[in-house]
Scaffold this active site. Structure first.
Site, PDB file in Angstrom:
ATOM      1  N   LYS A 116      42.744  14.753   9.315  1.00  0.00           N
ATOM      2  CA  LYS A 116      42.241  14.232   9.679  1.00  0.00           C
ATOM      3  C   LYS A 116      40.973  14.395   8.962  1.00  0.00           C
ATOM      4  CE  LYS A 116      44.096  13.409  13.922  1.00  0.00           C
ATOM      5  NZ  LYS A 116      45.322  14.220  13.524  1.00  0.00           N
ATOM      6  N   GLY A 164      41.654  19.420  17.467  1.00  0.00           N
ATOM      7  CA  GLY A 164      40.449  20.171  16.616  1.00  0.00           C
ATOM      8  C   GLY A 164      40.482  20.006  15.367  1.00  0.00           C
TER       9      GLY A 164
HETATM   10  P1  GDP Z   1      43.138  17.412  12.074  1.00  0.00           P
HETATM   11  O1  GDP Z   1      42.884  17.904  13.160  1.00  0.00           O
HETATM   12  O2  GDP Z   1      44.161  16.781  11.446  1.00  0.00           O
HETATM   13  O3  GDP Z   1      41.917  17.977  11.029  1.00  0.00           O
HETATM   14  O4  GDP Z   1      43.977  18.379  11.144  1.00  0.00           O
HETATM   15  P2  GDP Z   1      43.065  20.324  11.536  1.00  0.00           P
HETATM   16  O5  GDP Z   1      42.058  20.483  10.681  1.00  0.00           O
HETATM   17  O6  GDP Z   1      44.147  21.217  12.436  1.00  0.00           O
HETATM   18  O7  GDP Z   1      44.089  21.141  10.346  1.00  0.00           O
HETATM   19  C1  GDP Z   1      43.847  20.326   8.854  1.00  0.00           C
HETATM   20  C2  GDP Z   1      43.660  22.370   8.098  1.00  0.00           C
HETATM   21  O8  GDP Z   1      43.821  21.955   6.624  1.00  0.00           O
HETATM   22  C3  GDP Z   1      41.947  22.517   7.704  1.00  0.00           C
HETATM   23  O9  GDP Z   1      41.986  23.777   8.289  1.00  0.00           O
HETATM   24  C4  GDP Z   1      41.729  22.026   6.280  1.00  0.00           C
HETATM   25  O10 GDP Z   1      40.443  22.386   5.846  1.00  0.00           O
HETATM   26  C5  GDP Z   1      42.825  22.108   5.988  1.00  0.00           C
HETATM   27  N1  GDP Z   1      43.641  20.624   4.632  1.00  0.00           N
HETATM   28  C6  GDP Z   1      43.118  19.427   4.796  1.00  0.00           C
HETATM   29  N2  GDP Z   1      43.439  19.166   3.044  1.00  0.00           N
HETATM   30  C7  GDP Z   1      43.823  20.537   2.732  1.00  0.00           C
HETATM   31  C8  GDP Z   1      44.932  20.671   1.455  1.00  0.00           C
HETATM   32  O11 GDP Z   1      45.002  19.440   0.979  1.00  0.00           O
HETATM   33  N3  GDP Z   1      44.906  22.034   1.090  1.00  0.00           N
HETATM   34  C9  GDP Z   1      45.081  22.619   2.371  1.00  0.00           C
HETATM   35  N4  GDP Z   1      45.037  23.786   1.430  1.00  0.00           N
HETATM   36  N5  GDP Z   1      43.658  22.701   3.266  1.00  0.00           N
HETATM   37  C10 GDP Z   1      43.731  21.188   3.437  1.00  0.00           C
END
Ligand code: GDP
Length: 427
Positions: A16, A40
């Site tokens: 997100k 986070g």
């Molecule tokens: P949130 O809490 O939903 O924002 O998710 P998190 O931050 O815990 O996890 C998402 C992780 O995935 C982060 O480290 C992002 O930088 C990474 N991320 C988001 N989109 C992508 C993607 O398309 N590919 C990869 N490899 N990583 C991604």
């Protein structure tokens, strides 16, 4: 310009933060509406790599107001350290606004979180022990203390004395723990009050002004729909609602003013902590997904449980959230996989079902029914256009769209802002 809610569609950690960071460029306001510092987000942008727990991911754009909404519970110490971390990286934090209606996490909430988890034994929820659950419990029990109360120290002291007396009775008589000192808690929170005072405001009018001016407003969710208190895998859920319905309640934006509801999905499933995850892979394939994707928690560093995309849960999530579109992140994780599986139904006690059961014991007995799809075995991280994606990757995304019954707006092939492909326009 519309109001867009950004919702975690699975068990959280879907990416997100990246989506908000991307859309925030054109927005004037980002409002976080649920959870606490148990959530986070990791955001990677030209300023660096940042782990945010409370401050909305729009903070990197000067001029964007970033509101911590009334639906969030705030640990002031954690918020101050996040502010300091951003300031050290020369991020302008003047856009931060904290709703005076947001509840505070108090030292006794953290204590109770730990004591309650211990007393649950085998039924431990696997909370982050940050006091989030007990803070939401106090909100409902009408014993919470709100951000706005930090602005009147005399009344804060009076409220603290009353609440801590009651908490101390439970701490000492039920848990045989040490009582808390009203004076110590008061002086700690009086310090936080001095630091946070400039940010605490009545946010309803501010948000309304942006809506009246037809500016783009983002409502930023935390955790994921399958952790919802009502519709998630109860009791292994979070303590506030990550659903689109709460985007309205947790921000003060009326439901009829929300124009788009974007569900953020990973190309597979992960879960942190306990509770059912029907497509969980406890084998080498699960390890392969975890290692390729580096699935370790942003807040706790815990390894995440991994599994194939759960189409049954996804369809349920799309239904209860009313997604106008989906974002599929982490397509690139599968770049080296020869084939992929998508769960299209569950087998429960010999019967094929396509609904997501409410009962934990049913969920634990559900065996996924998979369809297998060919992988693409190509690096997709440099692709920027739908037509340049390998046909197998297009086919995989189309399959997810049809199982969840919702169009896909964006597909992500890496953590950076530019690593995003438009599948169908969001607006
Ligand atoms: P949130 O809490 O939903 O924002 O998710 P998190 O931050 O815990 O996890 C998402 C992780 O995935 C982060 O480290 C992002 O930088 C990474 N991320 C988001 N989109 C992508 C993607 O398309 N590919 C990869 N490899 N990583 C991604």
């Amino acid at each position: 310009m519309p109001v867009v809610a950004i919702i975690g569609a699975q068990w959280g950690d879907e990416g997100k933060g990246k989506v908000v960071d991307m859309l925030a460029e054109k927005s004037s306001m980002v409002v976080r509406f649920a959870g606490g510092d148990n959530a986070g987000h990791t955001v990677i942008n030209p300023l660096g790599k940042f782990k945010l727990h409370l401050i909305p991911s729009g903070i990197f754009y000067p001029g964007v107001s970033c509101i911590i909404g009334n639906g969030v519970v705030v640990n002031p110490a954690s918020l101050i350290s996040e502010l300091e971390m951003l300031e050290e990286h020369n991020v302008d934090t003047r856009g931060l606004i904290i709703s005076d209606r947001a509840h505070l996490i108090m030292p006794y909430h953290m204590l109770f979180d730990e004591l309650e988890e211990k007393s649950r034994g085998k039924m431990a929820i696997g909370t982050t022990l940050r006091g989030i659950g007990p803070a939401f419990t106090d909100k409902v029990a009408r014993m919470g203390i709100r951000m706005g109360e930090l602005l009147d120290k005399r009344s804060l002291r009076r409220r603290l004395a009353a609440v801590i007396e009651e908490k101390n009775t439970i701490l000492t008589r039920v848990y045989q723990a040490e009582p808390l000192s009203v004076e110590e808690v008061y002086s700690e929170y009086a310090r936080y009050a001095d630091r946070l005072k400039p940010y605490i405001k009545d946010t309803v009018g501010l948000i309304d002004k942006s809506l009246e001016n037809e500016e783009l407003v983002l409502l930023e969710g935390a955790q994921g729909a399958m952790l919802d208190l009502d519709f998630g895998t109860y009791p292994f859920t979070t303590s506030s609602s990550p659903l689109s319905g709460n985007a309205s309640l947790g921000s003060g934006v009326a439901p009829n003013r929300i124009d788009r509801i974007l569900g953020i999905f990973k190309a597979y499933c992960t879960r942190v902590g306990s509770g059912p995850l029907p497509t969980e892979l406890k084998d080498e394939m699960g390890d392969k997904i975890r290692e390729t994707a580096q699935e370790y928690g942003t807040t706790t560093g815990r390894p995440r449980r991994c599994g194939w995309f759960d189409g049954v849960a996804a369809r349920f999530s799309a239904q209860i959230n009313g997604f106008t579109g989906a974002v599929i992140t982490r397509i690139d994780v599968f770049d080296s996989f020869p084939s992929l599986k998508v769960c299209v139904a569950y087998n429960l006690k010999g019967k094929e079902i396509r609904r997501f059961p409410a009962s934990i014991s049913d969920l634990e007995q559900c065996r996924p029914v998979y369809e297998e799809l060919p992988g693409w075995r190509q690096d997709t991280t440099g692709v920027r256009k739908w037509e340049d994606l390998p046909p197998q990757a297009q086919n995989y995304i189309n399959k997810l769209s049809s199982v969840m019954g919702c169009q896909v707006n964006l597909a992500c092939i890496g953590p950076e802002r530019a690593q995003t492909i438009e599948v169908n326009p969001v607006f």
